[in-house]
Design an enzyme around this catalytic site. Structure first.
Site, PDB file in Angstrom:
ATOM      1  N   HIS A 158      -3.536   7.157   2.130  1.00  0.00           N
ATOM      2  CA  HIS A 158      -3.916   5.830   1.641  1.00  0.00           C
ATOM      3  C   HIS A 158      -5.302   5.499   2.186  1.00  0.00           C
ATOM      4  O   HIS A 158      -5.625   5.831   3.322  1.00  0.00           O
ATOM      5  CB  HIS A 158      -2.879   4.811   2.117  1.00  0.00           C
ATOM      6  N   CYS A 187       0.816  -1.226   0.000  1.00  0.00           N
ATOM      7  CA  CYS A 187       0.000   0.000   0.000  1.00  0.00           C
ATOM      8  C   CYS A 187       0.844   1.269   0.000  1.00  0.00           C
ATOM      9  O   CYS A 187       0.334   2.348  -0.292  1.00  0.00           O
ATOM     10  CB  CYS A 187      -0.934   0.006   1.203  1.00  0.00           C
ATOM     11  N   ASN A 220     -10.124  -0.287  -0.814  1.00  0.00           N
ATOM     12  CA  ASN A 220      -8.656  -0.185  -0.762  1.00  0.00           C
ATOM     13  C   ASN A 220      -8.078  -0.763  -2.059  1.00  0.00           C
ATOM     14  O   ASN A 220      -8.111  -1.975  -2.262  1.00  0.00           O
ATOM     15  CB  ASN A 220      -8.155  -0.951   0.461  1.00  0.00           C
TER      16      ASN A 220
HETATM   17  O1  UT7 Z   1      -3.976  -1.233   3.336  1.00  0.00           O
HETATM   18  C1  UT7 Z   1      -3.339  -2.287   3.950  1.00  0.00           C
HETATM   19  C2  UT7 Z   1      -3.427  -2.168   5.375  1.00  0.00           C
HETATM   20  N1  UT7 Z   1      -4.670  -2.700   5.871  1.00  0.00           N
HETATM   21  C3  UT7 Z   1      -5.342  -2.039   6.765  1.00  0.00           C
HETATM   22  O2  UT7 Z   1      -4.991  -0.921   7.111  1.00  0.00           O
HETATM   23  C4  UT7 Z   1      -6.529  -2.708   7.410  1.00  0.00           C
HETATM   24  C5  UT7 Z   1      -6.495  -2.470   8.886  1.00  0.00           C
HETATM   25  N2  UT7 Z   1      -7.532  -3.167   9.629  1.00  0.00           N
HETATM   26  C6  UT7 Z   1      -8.845  -2.827   9.552  1.00  0.00           C
HETATM   27  O3  UT7 Z   1      -9.203  -1.939   8.795  1.00  0.00           O
HETATM   28  C7  UT7 Z   1      -9.809  -3.493  10.482  1.00  0.00           C
HETATM   29  O4  UT7 Z   1      -9.088  -4.224  11.443  1.00  0.00           O
HETATM   30  C8  UT7 Z   1     -10.812  -4.434   9.767  1.00  0.00           C
HETATM   31  C9  UT7 Z   1     -11.795  -3.593   8.977  1.00  0.00           C
HETATM   32  C10 UT7 Z   1     -10.065  -5.403   8.882  1.00  0.00           C
HETATM   33  C11 UT7 Z   1     -11.622  -5.190  10.811  1.00  0.00           C
HETATM   34  O5  UT7 Z   1     -12.302  -4.290  11.684  1.00  0.00           O
HETATM   35  P1  UT7 Z   1     -12.239  -4.505  13.245  1.00  0.00           P
HETATM   36  O6  UT7 Z   1     -13.065  -3.461  13.845  1.00  0.00           O
HETATM   37  O7  UT7 Z   1     -10.786  -4.585  13.638  1.00  0.00           O
HETATM   38  O8  UT7 Z   1     -12.972  -5.887  13.396  1.00  0.00           O
HETATM   39  P2  UT7 Z   1     -12.421  -7.224  14.055  1.00  0.00           P
HETATM   40  O9  UT7 Z   1     -11.441  -7.887  13.165  1.00  0.00           O
HETATM   41  O10 UT7 Z   1     -12.003  -6.918  15.455  1.00  0.00           O
HETATM   42  O11 UT7 Z   1     -13.733  -8.085  14.090  1.00  0.00           O
HETATM   43  C12 UT7 Z   1     -14.858  -7.712  14.912  1.00  0.00           C
HETATM   44  C13 UT7 Z   1     -15.966  -8.709  14.678  1.00  0.00           C
HETATM   45  C14 UT7 Z   1     -15.522 -10.151  14.733  1.00  0.00           C
HETATM   46  O12 UT7 Z   1     -16.546 -10.894  15.341  1.00  0.00           O
HETATM   47  P3  UT7 Z   1     -16.448 -11.312  16.878  1.00  0.00           P
HETATM   48  O13 UT7 Z   1     -15.202 -12.128  17.005  1.00  0.00           O
HETATM   49  O14 UT7 Z   1     -16.375 -10.018  17.629  1.00  0.00           O
HETATM   50  O15 UT7 Z   1     -17.722 -12.068  17.083  1.00  0.00           O
HETATM   51  C15 UT7 Z   1     -15.391 -10.568  13.298  1.00  0.00           C
HETATM   52  O16 UT7 Z   1     -15.583 -11.963  13.110  1.00  0.00           O
HETATM   53  O17 UT7 Z   1     -16.498  -8.523  13.349  1.00  0.00           O
HETATM   54  C16 UT7 Z   1     -16.505  -9.792  12.668  1.00  0.00           C
HETATM   55  N3  UT7 Z   1     -16.297  -9.528  11.240  1.00  0.00           N
HETATM   56  C17 UT7 Z   1     -17.307  -9.306  10.373  1.00  0.00           C
HETATM   57  N4  UT7 Z   1     -18.644  -9.273  10.548  1.00  0.00           N
HETATM   58  C18 UT7 Z   1     -19.405  -9.013   9.462  1.00  0.00           C
HETATM   59  C19 UT7 Z   1     -15.119  -9.456  10.568  1.00  0.00           C
HETATM   60  N5  UT7 Z   1     -15.359  -9.193   9.279  1.00  0.00           N
HETATM   61  C20 UT7 Z   1     -16.701  -9.099   9.134  1.00  0.00           C
HETATM   62  C21 UT7 Z   1     -17.541  -8.842   8.036  1.00  0.00           C
HETATM   63  N6  UT7 Z   1     -18.872  -8.807   8.256  1.00  0.00           N
HETATM   64  N7  UT7 Z   1     -17.068  -8.605   6.799  1.00  0.00           N
END
Ligand code: UT7
Length: 336
Positions: A259, A118, A289
């Site tokens: 980004h 990225c 992204n």
């Molecule tokens: O450009 C390259 C660099 N990449 C980035 O900068 C990405 C950085 N990370 C992020 O943007 C975020 O961490 C994500 C958007 C990937 C995830 O968001 P989050 O708020 O960190 O969510 P999480 O991974 O902590 O997941 C929270 C909950 C989980 O469920 P439980 O364990 O709390 O029951 C996940 O299983 O959300 C669930 N979850 C989803 N639910 C519905 C994860 N993905 C999804 C989804 N739809 N697509």
């Protein structure tokens, strides 16, 4: 005796390309256990563009570059060098730059790919600027292009919803008096992040085999929470450091083009810099992204929306796999 003006590299034209097909959050709802509401609130994404069958990174890069040539009214044979930032090349080799050189008909250009995920466009723009400053090159194309859909596992809701396909390109030319163009940058790499965001197989460590395919090792994998934590901290820190060492207060920055990985990361970085919403470019809602393409696509949208004028102070920032990250200060000029 006053020191002679320092030559800089300036951006003189910007082009973009997005594939026609749009994949919305509602489409994804039908493919996996997710909701439009979750994606919108956690990431800011509403829809993303996806390549057609047979369309790849070189095709998108060429189309973005062709727009640059059209706007600047120059022929492909006037280009000296092509740098393609990508982590999804058409093939491991030859380079995507070689394919784009051929598709464009840039008969006098050499070129190479630059891999920094990225942060790739930022690293490539900095590299291109140094080459222009050397005096050896007059017209250099820097392209950020990624076909993220080619490495996404559409059964993994935690990664596949985040990315889209696209390309953006800029033309770099010398600015002899150094009054505009790329003024300063800070770039960083730390392999501490190598197990947080990666594609395991297909390289020399795990060559492609029936087993790597069966184990789904040819897809992007991400520890989202860890990447999020580092992205917020390091992208904001490096932007603040660059602004401070150039004497830029928040009111002096006309546009911040970060980004586009997550709206929450963009907002946190903007807040740390003390910027209001109208000073920040965000198009993650429409493109998601697009990895190396996010920043040139942001520039293209800012031009289309008439949000930039000569003399503006523009700050770019990126964070990605590696980890790689950085920030760049540009004094904007007449950009087509
Ligand atoms: O450009 C390259 C660099 N990449 C980035 O900068 C990405 C950085 N990370 C992020 O943007 C975020 O961490 C994500 C958007 C990937 C995830 O968001 P989050 O708020 O960190 O969510 P999480 O991974 O902590 O997941 C929270 C909950 C989980 O469920 P439980 O364990 O709390 O029951 C996940 O299983 O959300 C669930 N979850 C989803 N639910 C519905 C994860 N993905 C999804 C989804 N739809 N697509």
């Amino acid at each position: 005796m006053p020191s002679p003006p320092r030559k800089t590299a300036k951006i003189t034209a910007v082009g973009k390309y997005l594939p026609e097909k749009i994949l919305t959050n509602f489409d994804l709802e039908k493919m996996m256990d997710t909701t439009d509401e979750w994606i919108r609130t956690r990431t800011g994404i509403i829809e993303r563009h996806i390549v057609a069958d047979g369309e790849a990174t070189s095709h998108m890069a060429t189309k973005a570059a062709e727009e640059v040539l059209r706007k600047r009214q120059i022929g492909a044979d006037e280009i000296d060098c092509i740098i393609i930032a990508t982590m999804t090349p058409d093939m491991i080799f030859p380079s995507t730059a070689a394919l784009v050189q051929h598709q464009l008909g840039a008969s006098k250009a050499w070129g190479f790919d630059l891999s920094a995920a990225c942060s790739g466009f930022l690293f490539a723009l900095d590299t291109g600027a140094r080459m222009i400053q050397s005096g050896q090159y007059q017209k250099l194309l820097v392209v950020g292009a990624d076909t993220m859909s080619s490495i996404l596992d559409y059964t993994d809701r935690s990664t596949s919803i985040l990315f889209g396909d696209g390309a953006g390109a800029v033309l770099l030319e010398p600015c002899e008096d150094g009054r505009e163009g790329i003024i300063d940058s800070i770039l960083r790499t730390d392999g501490i992040g190598s197990d947080s965001l990666y594609m395991e197989a297909g390289g020399s460590l795990h060559p492609a085999s029936a087993e790597t395919v069966a184990n789904k090792q040819h897809y992007l994998r991400q520890d989202g929470r860890s990447v999020f934590k580092y992205a917020v901290k390091w992208m904001a820190e490096v932007s603040a450091e660059l602004a401070a060492r150039n004497g830029l207060k928040s009111k002096d920055i006309q546009l911040f083009i970060p980004h586009q990985a997550n709206k929450r990361i963009i907002d946190a970085s903007a807040e740390r810099l003390g910027l209001s919403e109208d000073q920040v470019l965000s198009n993650i809602d429409r493109y998601a992204n697009t990895t190396a393409a996010t920043i040139p696509l942001g520039m293209a949208d800012a031009i289309d929306q008439k949000r930039l004028k000569p003399g503006d102070n523009v700050l770019l920032a990126a964070f990605g796999a590696g980890f790689t990250w950085g920030a760049m200060y540009i004094r904007w000029g007449e950009v087509l």
